[in-house]
Design a protein around this motif. Structure first.
Motif, PDB file in Angstrom:
ATOM      1  N   ARG A   1       0.845  -1.191   0.000  1.00 48.82           N
ATOM      2  CA  ARG A   1       0.000   0.000   0.000  1.00 48.82           C
ATOM      3  C   ARG A   1       0.882   1.242   0.000  1.00 48.82           C
ATOM      4  O   ARG A   1       1.576   1.519   0.967  1.00 48.82           O
ATOM      5  CB  ARG A   1      -0.898   0.002   1.218  1.00 48.82           C
ATOM      6  N   ARG A   2       0.852   1.981  -1.072  1.00 43.81           N
ATOM      7  CA  ARG A   2       1.700   3.152  -1.212  1.00 43.81           C
ATOM      8  C   ARG A   2       1.009   4.410  -0.685  1.00 43.81           C
ATOM      9  O   ARG A   2      -0.218   4.497  -0.676  1.00 43.81           O
ATOM     10  CB  ARG A   2       2.083   3.356  -2.669  1.00 43.81           C
ATOM     11  N   GLY A   3       1.790   5.376  -0.234  1.00 40.60           N
ATOM     12  CA  GLY A   3       1.254   6.667   0.182  1.00 40.60           C
ATOM     13  C   GLY A   3       0.733   6.710   1.591  1.00 40.60           C
ATOM     14  O   GLY A   3       0.167   7.730   2.006  1.00 40.60           O
ATOM     15  N   LEU A   4       0.907   5.607   2.357  1.00 42.42           N
ATOM     16  CA  LEU A   4       0.368   5.583   3.712  1.00 42.42           C
ATOM     17  C   LEU A   4       1.069   6.595   4.617  1.00 42.42           C
ATOM     18  O   LEU A   4       0.439   7.174   5.512  1.00 42.42           O
ATOM     19  CB  LEU A   4       0.504   4.168   4.298  1.00 42.42           C
ATOM     20  N   PHE A   5       2.346   6.834   4.378  1.00 41.99           N
ATOM     21  CA  PHE A   5       3.062   7.823   5.180  1.00 41.99           C
ATOM     22  C   PHE A   5       2.350   9.167   5.130  1.00 41.99           C
ATOM     23  O   PHE A   5       2.102   9.796   6.159  1.00 41.99           O
ATOM     24  CB  PHE A   5       4.514   7.967   4.686  1.00 41.99           C
ATOM     25  N   TYR A   6       2.008   9.626   3.914  1.00 45.77           N
ATOM     26  CA  TYR A   6       1.411  10.952   3.769  1.00 45.77           C
ATOM     27  C   TYR A   6      -0.008  10.990   4.328  1.00 45.77           C
ATOM     28  O   TYR A   6      -0.463  12.025   4.831  1.00 45.77           O
ATOM     29  CB  TYR A   6       1.438  11.373   2.303  1.00 45.77           C
ATOM     30  N   GLU A   7      -0.701   9.860   4.260  1.00 51.64           N
ATOM     31  CA  GLU A   7      -2.044   9.815   4.872  1.00 51.64           C
ATOM     32  C   GLU A   7      -1.942   9.987   6.377  1.00 51.64           C
ATOM     33  O   GLU A   7      -2.736  10.703   6.993  1.00 51.64           O
ATOM     34  CB  GLU A   7      -2.720   8.480   4.547  1.00 51.64           C
ATOM     35  N   LEU A   8      -0.969   9.330   6.984  1.00 51.31           N
ATOM     36  CA  LEU A   8      -0.842   9.355   8.434  1.00 51.31           C
ATOM     37  C   LEU A   8      -0.261  10.669   8.951  1.00 51.31           C
ATOM     38  O   LEU A   8      -0.637  11.144  10.014  1.00 51.31           O
ATOM     39  CB  LEU A   8       0.040   8.193   8.903  1.00 51.31           C
ATOM     40  N   VAL A   9       0.658  11.257   8.181  1.00 48.21           N
ATOM     41  CA  VAL A   9       1.314  12.458   8.686  1.00 48.21           C
ATOM     42  C   VAL A   9       0.426  13.687   8.540  1.00 48.21           C
ATOM     43  O   VAL A   9       0.501  14.633   9.338  1.00 48.21           O
ATOM     44  CB  VAL A   9       2.672  12.666   7.980  1.00 48.21           C
ATOM     45  N   GLY A  10      -0.414  13.727   7.490  1.00 48.19           N
ATOM     46  CA  GLY A  10      -1.370  14.815   7.308  1.00 48.19           C
ATOM     47  C   GLY A  10      -0.727  16.151   6.988  1.00 48.19           C
ATOM     48  O   GLY A  10       0.419  16.253   6.561  1.00 48.19           O
ATOM     49  N   ASN A  11      -1.522  17.216   7.206  1.00 48.71           N
ATOM     50  CA  ASN A  11      -1.049  18.615   7.081  1.00 48.71           C
ATOM     51  C   ASN A  11      -0.416  18.943   5.731  1.00 48.71           C
ATOM     52  O   ASN A  11       0.470  19.786   5.636  1.00 48.71           O
ATOM     53  CB  ASN A  11      -0.040  18.949   8.195  1.00 48.71           C
ATOM     54  N   ASP A  12      -0.845  18.281   4.678  1.00 45.38           N
ATOM     55  CA  ASP A  12      -0.310  18.549   3.332  1.00 45.38           C
ATOM     56  C   ASP A  12       1.214  18.469   3.288  1.00 45.38           C
ATOM     57  O   ASP A  12       1.868  19.208   2.554  1.00 45.38           O
ATOM     58  CB  ASP A  12      -0.763  19.926   2.831  1.00 45.38           C
ATOM     59  N   ILE A  13       1.778  17.542   4.066  1.00 41.32           N
ATOM     60  CA  ILE A  13       3.228  17.358   4.062  1.00 41.32           C
ATOM     61  C   ILE A  13       3.709  16.925   2.686  1.00 41.32           C
ATOM     62  O   ILE A  13       4.839  17.234   2.280  1.00 41.32           O
ATOM     63  CB  ILE A  13       3.642  16.339   5.155  1.00 41.32           C
ATOM     64  N   ARG A  14       2.822  16.231   1.934  1.00 42.52           N
ATOM     65  CA  ARG A  14       3.222  15.798   0.597  1.00 42.52           C
ATOM     66  C   ARG A  14       3.542  16.988  -0.324  1.00 42.52           C
ATOM     67  O   ARG A  14       4.200  16.838  -1.342  1.00 42.52           O
ATOM     68  CB  ARG A  14       2.140  14.927  -0.045  1.00 42.52           C
ATOM     69  N   ALA A  15       3.070  18.159   0.051  1.00 47.54           N
ATOM     70  CA  ALA A  15       3.301  19.337  -0.791  1.00 47.54           C
ATOM     71  C   ALA A  15       4.609  20.057  -0.469  1.00 47.54           C
ATOM     72  O   ALA A  15       4.966  21.023  -1.135  1.00 47.54           O
ATOM     73  CB  ALA A  15       2.146  20.318  -0.648  1.00 47.54           C
ATOM     74  N   ILE A  16       5.339  19.585   0.545  1.00 47.61           N
ATOM     75  CA  ILE A  16       6.638  20.199   0.837  1.00 47.61           C
ATOM     76  C   ILE A  16       7.578  19.930  -0.333  1.00 47.61           C
ATOM     77  O   ILE A  16       7.703  18.808  -0.795  1.00 47.61           O
ATOM     78  CB  ILE A  16       7.230  19.647   2.152  1.00 47.61           C
ATOM     79  N   ASP A  17       8.209  20.970  -0.773  1.00 41.10           N
ATOM     80  CA  ASP A  17       9.141  20.859  -1.904  1.00 41.10           C
ATOM     81  C   ASP A  17      10.536  21.271  -1.479  1.00 41.10           C
ATOM     82  O   ASP A  17      10.708  22.254  -0.744  1.00 41.10           O
ATOM     83  CB  ASP A  17       8.707  21.771  -3.058  1.00 41.10           C
ATOM     84  N   GLY A  18      11.512  20.558  -1.995  1.00 48.87           N
ATOM     85  CA  GLY A  18      12.896  20.947  -1.798  1.00 48.87           C
ATOM     86  C   GLY A  18      13.388  21.752  -2.981  1.00 48.87           C
ATOM     87  O   GLY A  18      12.660  21.966  -3.961  1.00 48.87           O
ATOM     88  N   PRO A  19      14.617  22.219  -2.918  1.00 44.84           N
ATOM     89  CA  PRO A  19      15.185  22.951  -4.061  1.00 44.84           C
ATOM     90  C   PRO A  19      15.304  22.028  -5.272  1.00 44.84           C
ATOM     91  O   PRO A  19      15.700  20.874  -5.153  1.00 44.84           O
ATOM     92  CB  PRO A  19      16.569  23.382  -3.548  1.00 44.84           C
ATOM     93  N   THR A  20      14.937  22.525  -6.412  1.00 47.83           N
ATOM     94  CA  THR A  20      14.997  21.736  -7.638  1.00 47.83           C
ATOM     95  C   THR A  20      15.855  22.454  -8.661  1.00 47.83           C
ATOM     96  O   THR A  20      15.766  23.674  -8.825  1.00 47.83           O
ATOM     97  CB  THR A  20      13.588  21.490  -8.215  1.00 47.83           C
ATOM     98  N   GLU A  21      16.662  21.686  -9.345  1.00 45.31           N
ATOM     99  CA  GLU A  21      17.666  22.236 -10.250  1.00 45.31           C
ATOM    100  C   GLU A  21      17.071  23.155 -11.293  1.00 45.31           C
ATOM    101  O   GLU A  21      17.622  24.210 -11.611  1.00 45.31           O
ATOM    102  CB  GLU A  21      18.400  21.092 -10.935  1.00 45.31           C
ATOM    103  N   TYR A  22      15.913  22.769 -11.861  1.00 44.44           N
ATOM    104  CA  TYR A  22      15.403  23.497 -13.015  1.00 44.44           C
ATOM    105  C   TYR A  22      14.395  24.583 -12.657  1.00 44.44           C
ATOM    106  O   TYR A  22      13.859  25.240 -13.531  1.00 44.44           O
ATOM    107  CB  TYR A  22      14.782  22.503 -14.006  1.00 44.44           C
ATOM    108  N   SER A  23      14.165  24.771 -11.364  1.00 45.05           N
ATOM    109  CA  SER A  23      13.263  25.853 -10.969  1.00 45.05           C
ATOM    110  C   SER A  23      13.969  27.194 -11.100  1.00 45.05           C
ATOM    111  O   SER A  23      15.188  27.284 -11.010  1.00 45.05           O
ATOM    112  CB  SER A  23      12.794  25.663  -9.523  1.00 45.05           C
ATOM    113  N   ALA A  24      13.171  28.230 -11.292  1.00 44.48           N
ATOM    114  CA  ALA A  24      13.745  29.579 -11.333  1.00 44.48           C
ATOM    115  C   ALA A  24      14.140  30.001  -9.920  1.00 44.48           C
ATOM    116  O   ALA A  24      13.547  29.568  -8.934  1.00 44.48           O
ATOM    117  CB  ALA A  24      12.733  30.553 -11.917  1.00 44.48           C
ATOM    118  N   TYR A  25      15.143  30.860  -9.834  1.00 41.55           N
ATOM    119  CA  TYR A  25      15.562  31.391  -8.546  1.00 41.55           C
ATOM    120  C   TYR A  25      14.392  32.167  -7.917  1.00 41.55           C
ATOM    121  O   TYR A  25      13.668  32.854  -8.617  1.00 41.55           O
ATOM    122  CB  TYR A  25      16.762  32.321  -8.750  1.00 41.55           C
ATOM    123  N   PRO A  26      14.118  32.041  -6.611  1.00 43.05           N
ATOM    124  CA  PRO A  26      14.928  31.378  -5.599  1.00 43.05           C
ATOM    125  C   PRO A  26      14.522  29.934  -5.303  1.00 43.05           C
ATOM    126  O   PRO A  26      15.056  29.337  -4.376  1.00 43.05           O
ATOM    127  CB  PRO A  26      14.684  32.257  -4.370  1.00 43.05           C
TER     128      PRO A  26
END
Length: 880
Positions: A769-794
């Motif tokens: 069963r995939r995605g159970l971590f995000y179901e349990l942690v809640g608070n839209d944690i799945r939407a946290i993003d890290g720095p990505t190479e191809y994104s515009a600054y910043p």
């Protein structure tokens, strides 16, 4: 100065030779020539210095037996010419090239040890069918060789061998490891290219039908070691003799039919060269004809930086007043960034630091005024110019008796303090020490774990010889050759006159270090010529850049390189550890220095330049689009999984920052979209009477809410570092596979909940069963993003939380849009959707539209927006 190329063997062709010669045109823009005979071919590019009207190459003897392609200058050529004439040799030019050719014809490889100068050359003996290559005593000029099958290729630059098209280019992993681990390169025959080697200083190579023979034509290293045991007493007479010998070395290097200038850093060595030339000018010496009435000096200065030596440069200029024309260059971090690719391409192999970029800039300016440039290279390695030499000498004295060592130590404390003060300051602050190998890939380290590098630590003269031929000078000479020749300049180094070097090594050690003063003989010889400000300098800087200051300014740019997919894919680096270490360096919480990160960056950029497929220039340009067009490689229209047809209009925006008013920015682009629609009947018809929605990326909502953070502002804890290692990293760096994003998750919901969800996620994986971590942690944690190479600054150097109250944001934006939209489209407006979409998945975080949001996620199945060069974080979506 020139460039040579060629081959010996069956794989060579005229086309290959031409390609090899063409790609080093910068080494010799004044002429080109080729020669072929059976298995051999020679190519040459000429930079005319002596006997400009003649001396074209390849040059052959009158009988055609010997043919020479030669890069360099032999300064004692007039003396050798006289000797050869007495032996019956006749000359048709005034060039040193012809002297070199006849010297080899007369003495064979023994001729090379008679030369005093710099060279890389190839001589073909048609009678013996033998090709001989040679490099000067100190390796001032380069010769590279590569055996490809039965054919040997050679050249002055590695790029010429790459241009053959038959060499299979591969990085030399051993060289890369030794460079990253021990900060060394140029310490032997191997280069950073597997299968390409360099001739060592004082080495020759002969190749004929029987094979290849390599050896040394000189005993110079052994001679210096033997001279070092003589320990001739040092006194005023020795200093006077050294002054005379150095002056003569400078005079010899003023021989030229083109303008000669001086590279002036403000240090003791280059300043000595400048004031000796100034004295020769004042004395009316005939050799200064090449200098002109005014000595042109070229200096890199960095106002306001700790590295700035302008006051020392000015002190030399005051001494030379009336006979000097100064050119000051002010390199900047921004120029460094612009020039970085050219600089790395020019050097061909990684460098220890960015310091030679200052020289690169100086040469770019100097070529506008002169063709030959003298500098002070080599003095440090023969007269203990670097602080670590003091430790070597102190160990030597300690072995001879504690009293002498203690006395010398007492006179050297201020110098030694400068070396240790930064480490001491770092320890007092409690900064962490990070072993360099921790930044490297585990398998890479394991493969080369047996590699070692040691240096002479207790005998001063032995250490100096080591650094002259192996440890230090070879790399500095490479930098100089590449930087000068990039701009069609000849660099000359009077301190590396072999007779001058021999004289220094015949003197006692007190001529090198005494009473805390290094370069003692040079200081004594220039007393009265140099101002005391320079003659009595204790701080060594040299031609370098304010690297730490520049790296801090360019930290976003460099972080993006460390973040890139290419960096992550290399076997050489541990990307997570590098990112963590770089973050710590920015914050000042570890003991690493900018030199460590330069080596990592240099290898990555070198690999990109010489091994990665280069994108077309046209592909690198961002595509500017109107609001009624799709992004590149995307479609306006889509049929969703539920069978609905929709059209998505991506809205191009300026970059969004936390200081922006989100509502105002949205209103601005809504107005622009309908203005464009008004002028386009076709799209008006598509939208008329259709239900439409406004979509906005959760990223820019979070940014304007102040929920995006530079990675160096996130205080990553131990728990975040450990937990992030167990998260699968996506190619784009999205999710919690980074310590930065995991730390944000812990701050958002607390460590206990993250641990609880992690345990649940592990159980979920076990049962499929995939995605159970995000179901349990809640608070839209799945939407946290890290720095990505191809994104515009910043966004490329930031991590962000999910937006706060996305439903309320959507409702507020919808109210404003209904007020601003043209009357004909108000009643069909359906609402606003805050969307987290990427190439991996879609997730509606908030909306003021009631009902099932799955259909909105289906509308973005192909991720039609873009937030790098496209800059389209908003869209109008129409249900067709």
């Amino acid at each position: 100065m020139c460039g040579i190329v060629g081959y010996f063997g069956p794989a060579g062709t005229p086309q290959i030779l031409q390609r090899m010669n063409d790609c080093q045109e910068h080494r010799g823009p004044d002429g080109a020539g080729t020669f072929a005979d059976g298995p051999v071919a020679l190519g040459h590019r000429r930079l005319s210095i002596i006997d400009v009207a003649h001396g074209q190459q390849p040059m052959s003897t009158a009988d055609g037996r010997y043919v020479l392609s030669y890069n360099g200058e032999v300064y004692n050529y007039l003396e050798l010419r006289t000797e050869l004439e007495q032996l019956g040799r006749s000359f048709s030019t005034d060039s040193d090239t012809e002297v070199v050719l006849h010297a080899f014809a007369e003495w064979g490889t023994d001729a090379f040890d008679r030369f005093n100068g710099m060279w890389g050359l190839a001589i073909w003996d048609a009678q013996e069918q033998r090709l001989t290559l040679s490099r000067d005593h100190f390796g001032i000029k380069p010769v590279y060789v590569a055996q490809v099958g039965e054919t040997l290729f050679f050249s002055s630059e590695i790029k010429s061998i790459l241009a053959t098209g038959v060499y299979d280019r591969r990085p030399n992993d051993r060289s890369i490891y030794r460079y990253l681990r021990f900060r060394i390169h140029e310490d032997g025959r191997e280069t950073f290219f597997q299968g390409i080697e360099r001739l060592e200083p004082g080495e020759y190579l002969s190749v004929d039908a029987s094979g290849i023979q390599r050896g040394f034509y000189t005993r110079l290293r052994e001679e210096l070691a033997e001279l070092a045991t003589q320990q001739r007493p040092y006194d005023d007479a020795a200093a006077a003799e050294y002054k005379q010998r150095l002056t003569e070395a400078v005079r010899l290097r003023l021989q030229s039919e083109v303008p000669v200038g001086t590279s002036l850093s403000g240090g003791l060595d280059s300043s000595a060269v400048a004031v000796i030339i100034n004295k020769l000018l004042n004395d009316g010496d005939a050799t200064t004809k090449s200098v002109g009435a005014q000595q042109n000096t070229f200096s890199a200065v960095f106002p306001g930086s700790d590295n700035d030596e302008e006051k020392y440069v000015d002190a030399v200029l005051d001494i030379c007043k009336g006979h000097v024309d100064s050119h000051k260059i002010l390199p900047t971090a921004d120029e460094f960034k612009v020039d970085l690719r050219d600089f790395i391409r020019t050097q061909e192999e990684p460098l220890i630091s960015s310091g030679p970029y200052a020289q690169f800039q100086v040469m770019r300016e100097a070529t506008k005024h002169v063709t030959v440039l003298l500098d002070g290279q080599g003095a440090d390695e023969m007269m203990a110019g670097y602080i670590p030499y003091y430790f070597v000498y102190l160990r030597q004295l300690r072995a001879q008796g504690a009293t002498a060592a203690a006395l010398e130590l007492s006179k050297s404390l201020d110098v030694l303090y400068r070396l240790g003060r930064f480490k001491l300051k770092s320890k007092l602050k409690g900064n962490k020490s990070i072993p360099g190998e921790r930044l490297l890939g585990d398998d890479f380290v394991t493969t080369y774990a047996a590699e070692r590098y040691s240096v002479e630590g207790a005998n001063l003269k032995k250490r100096l010889i080591e650094d002259l031929f192996i440890g230090s000078l070879p790399s500095l000479l490479r930098y100089e050759d590449k930087n000068t020749m990039r701009f069609s300049l000849e660099g000359r180094v009077p301190f590396l006159d072999k007779e001058v070097v021999k004289f220094i090594f015949s003197l006692s050690d007190e001529a090198i270090i005494k009473d805390g003063w290094n370069k003692r003989v040079l200081r004594d010889a220039t007393r009265g010529l140099l101002p005391d400000l320079i003659n009595r300098r204790r701080n060594k800087i040299g031609f370098t850049t304010p690297q730490s200051e520049w790296f801090m300014r360019l930290k976003n740019y460099f972080y993006n390189i460390f973040l890139s997919e290419s960096f992550a894919s290399r076997p050489y680096f541990d990307q997570t550890e590098v990112l963590h270490a770089f973050e710590g360096w920015i914050k000042g919480t570890n003991t690493l220095d900018s030199m460590t990160f330069w080596r990592l960056l240099n290898v990555e950029l070198w690999l990109r330049e010489f091994f990665d497929e280069q994108p077309d220039e046209a592909d690198a340009e961002p595509r500017l689009k109107t609001d009624l067009e799709a992004n590149a490689d995307k479609q306006l229209d889509l049929t969703t999984a539920s069978g609905a047809s929709v059209r998505r209009y991506p809205l191009r925006t300026e970059l969004v920052s936390r200081d922006d008013d989100l509502d105002a920015r949205v209103n601005e682009h809504i107005d622009a979209f309908f203005a464009a629609l008004e002028a386009d009947p076709e799209h008006q018809a598509a939208l008329a009477g259709k239900r439409w929605f406004f979509f906005i990326s959760e990223k820019i909502v979070a940014i304007t809410q102040g929920r995006s953070y530079f990675i160096w502002d996130i205080n990553v804890g131990r728990s975040a570092r450990i937990l992030s290692k167990y998260v699968t990293r996506t190619p784009a760096g999205i999710g919690l596979g980074s310590p930065f994003t995991m730390q944000l998750a812990i701050q958002e919901v607390g460590l206990p909940r993250v641990l609880y969800a992690s345990a649940g996620g592990a159980v979920g994986k076990a049962i499929g069963r995939r995605g159970l971590f995000y179901e349990l942690v809640g608070n839209d944690i799945r939407a946290i993003d890290g720095p990505t190479e191809y994104s515009a600054y910043p966004s490329n150097v930031s991590a962000k939380l999910a937006p706060k109250d996305p439903d309320q944001v959507a409702s507020r934006l919808s109210a404003a849009i209904r007020e601003r939209a043209p009357q004909a489209y108000r009643d069909t407006f359906g609402g606003t959707v805050v969307m987290d979409a990427n190439d991996i998945g879609r997730n509606v975080l908030g909306s003021d539209v009631k009902g099932d949001w799955t259909r909105f996620e289906e509308m973005f199945a192909d991720n039609p927006l873009g937030q790098s060069t496209e800059q389209t974080p908003m869209a109008i979506v129409v249900e067709l």
